[in-house]
Design a protein around this motif. Structure first.
Motif, PDB file in Angstrom:
ATOM      1  N   ALA A 126      -9.110  -0.883   3.834  1.00 37.37           N
ATOM      2  CA  ALA A 126      -9.203   0.568   4.006  1.00 37.37           C
ATOM      3  C   ALA A 126      -8.337   1.043   5.171  1.00 37.37           C
ATOM      4  O   ALA A 126      -7.711   2.106   5.096  1.00 37.37           O
ATOM      5  CB  ALA A 126     -10.659   0.975   4.227  1.00 37.37           C
ATOM      6  N   CYS A 159      -8.538   5.117  -0.731  1.00 30.68           N
ATOM      7  CA  CYS A 159      -9.072   3.781  -0.974  1.00 30.68           C
ATOM      8  C   CYS A 159     -10.478   3.913  -1.548  1.00 30.68           C
ATOM      9  O   CYS A 159     -11.302   4.670  -1.025  1.00 30.68           O
ATOM     10  CB  CYS A 159      -9.113   2.979   0.330  1.00 30.68           C
ATOM     11  N   ALA A 174      -4.810   1.101   3.992  1.00 28.03           N
ATOM     12  CA  ALA A 174      -4.609   2.254   3.106  1.00 28.03           C
ATOM     13  C   ALA A 174      -4.503   3.541   3.917  1.00 28.03           C
ATOM     14  O   ALA A 174      -3.660   4.404   3.622  1.00 28.03           O
ATOM     15  CB  ALA A 174      -5.760   2.345   2.113  1.00 28.03           C
ATOM     16  N   VAL A 188      -5.545   2.614  -3.625  1.00 24.03           N
ATOM     17  CA  VAL A 188      -5.886   1.250  -3.229  1.00 24.03           C
ATOM     18  C   VAL A 188      -7.343   0.990  -3.602  1.00 24.03           C
ATOM     19  O   VAL A 188      -8.222   1.811  -3.309  1.00 24.03           O
ATOM     20  CB  VAL A 188      -5.689   1.038  -1.716  1.00 24.03           C
ATOM     21  N   THR A 220     -10.456  -1.862  -3.261  1.00 23.79           N
ATOM     22  CA  THR A 220     -10.940  -3.085  -2.644  1.00 23.79           C
ATOM     23  C   THR A 220     -12.339  -3.371  -3.162  1.00 23.79           C
ATOM     24  O   THR A 220     -12.846  -2.655  -4.024  1.00 23.79           O
ATOM     25  CB  THR A 220     -10.917  -2.988  -1.101  1.00 23.79           C
ATOM     26  N   ALA A 251       0.826  -1.205   0.000  1.00 23.30           N
ATOM     27  CA  ALA A 251       0.000   0.000   0.000  1.00 23.30           C
ATOM     28  C   ALA A 251       0.861   1.256   0.000  1.00 23.30           C
ATOM     29  O   ALA A 251       0.539   2.247  -0.678  1.00 23.30           O
ATOM     30  CB  ALA A 251      -0.942  -0.004   1.205  1.00 23.30           C
ATOM     31  N   VAL A 281     -13.056   4.672   3.270  1.00 26.90           N
ATOM     32  CA  VAL A 281     -13.308   4.476   1.849  1.00 26.90           C
ATOM     33  C   VAL A 281     -13.802   5.795   1.252  1.00 26.90           C
ATOM     34  O   VAL A 281     -14.815   6.348   1.690  1.00 26.90           O
ATOM     35  CB  VAL A 281     -14.345   3.358   1.613  1.00 26.90           C
TER      36      VAL A 281
END
Length: 369
Positions: free
Chosen positions: A304, A314, A307, A283, A285, A277, A333
């Motif tokens: 998250a 993220c 990140a 990032v 997900t 990361a 996020v």
């Protein structure tokens, strides 16, 4: 631009590996020069062994064990060795007792057994490792790990440990010493995202029983059977966080002395996720349903958090997004994108990989430099 792609499985449609590859394929359509680092993830449930194998390599060992309905079932565990130690075996309980192993019309959670998980654990111990990490999740059993204990040699008075929760009626005493001796000096670690206790309103039967086919009117009866068994086995472990994981497999393993760690932490370490990361600019997900349960212990929240520690943005891609922007940002996020919103529900299920790639391409338009 460097992008770390770290999704969970999209349950019922894509494995974590397939999901990562689909996101990468879509991203490259818009930004072919970006550097993509694929790190498929898991939290201990189905796909756990495949994800760790992708990250660490090692040798897969295949054995035949008793499935949840008693049928012979092939299952694999991973042995990863480092110079100077006996190595670690990674075991996935769902391969021996997973809900997916029994067709819907044949499911009988009142008789389903975790015996095969004990056989799988014993095989891993026999591989000569010094540590076994057992991923819990996706189970089709609700026997508080009684079957596992029987497979490891635990003895009992009354009832039976091998025939699911209904067999537990009449069990008055359980001796764990033979099962502990079977494990010897091997360290056992439980990898699970679930912190439920074994019994009660937040217990294994009440919370997870219905998704395995337990009828509402049978919940109190089965919970009482598990309580009687647990009090005859290891009463101090009943309320331990995580005891309710995988239909109570957590209880049996904790009673045997296993330590518990969040599955996402185990996989993150195996994948060197924090280091990767820090080397990324973004990032990504994802999972099948990005909802309330995603906020604690699941892959998106774990990724998250990694990140955030690396001070990297993220974003999430999911089949459906059921969280608001405030809840997402509390998790770390920045934004979430849903397949059903972009391609529609029918297309998302008909072509999950293609749909995921389509959404990833759109995300790249917003986030790639």
């Amino acid at each position: 631009m460097r992008v770390l792609v770290a999704p969970d499985k999209f349950a019922g449609t894509l494995t974590a590996v397939e999901a990562a590859e689909a996101i990468a394929a879509g991203w490259r359509r818009h930004a072919p020069d970006d550097e993509l680092d694929l790190a498929p993830m898991a939290d201990g449930g189905p796909g756990f062994v495949d994800v760790v194998h992708t990250a660490l390599g090692g040798e897969l060992e295949v054995v035949t064990v008793r499935g949840p309905a008693g049928d012979p079932t092939p299952a694999a565990f991973l042995v990863a060795r480092e110079q100077g130690d006996g190595g670690t075996a990674y075991v996935e309980a769902a391969q021996a007792c997973g809900l997916h192993l029994v067709p819907v019309e044949q499911r009988d959670p009142e008789r389903a057994t975790s015996y095969g998980v004990g056989e799988l654990l014993a095989a891993a111990v026999d591989a000569g490792v010094s540590r076994v990490v057992l991923g819990l999740g996706g189970s089709g059993t609700n026997d508080a790990g009684a079957g596992l204990l029987a497979a490891l040699g635990a003895t009992h008075t009354g009832g039976t440990l091998e025939e699911g929760p209904l067999g537990l009626e009449g069990v008055s005493a359980v001796a764990l010493a033979p099962a502990r001796a079977r494990l010897g000096e091997v360290e056992v670690v439980v990898a699970s995202d679930v912190d439920n206790p074994l019994l009660g309103l937040l217990g294994a039967t009440k919370i997870y029983g219905p998704q395995k086919g337990v009828a509402e009117e049978r919940i109190s009866t089965l919970d009482a059977l598990l309580e009687g068994f647990a009090r005859a086995t290891a009463p101090r472990s009943i309320s331990t966080p995580g005891a309710g994981a995988a239909g109570g497999l957590g209880f049996a393993l904790i009673a045997l002395g296993a330590a518990r760690r969040p599955g996402i932490d185990v996989v993150s370490e195996a994948c060197s996720l924090a280091e990767r990361a820090r080397a990324a600019d973004l990032v990504i997900t994802g999972e099948g349903a990005f909802d309330f349960s995603s906020r604690s212990g699941k892959v998106p929240s774990g990724v998250a958090a990694v990140a955030a520690s690396a001070v990297r943005p993220c974003v999430a891609i999911a089949g459906a997004v059921l969280l608001g922007s405030r809840e997402m940002r509390t998790m770390g996020v920045e934004a979430a994108y849903a397949l059903v919103d972009v391609v529609g529900e029918e297309a998302a299920f008909a072509d999950p990989a293609g749909s995921l790639a389509t959404v990833a391409e759109r995300v790249a338009r917003s986030w790639s430099r």
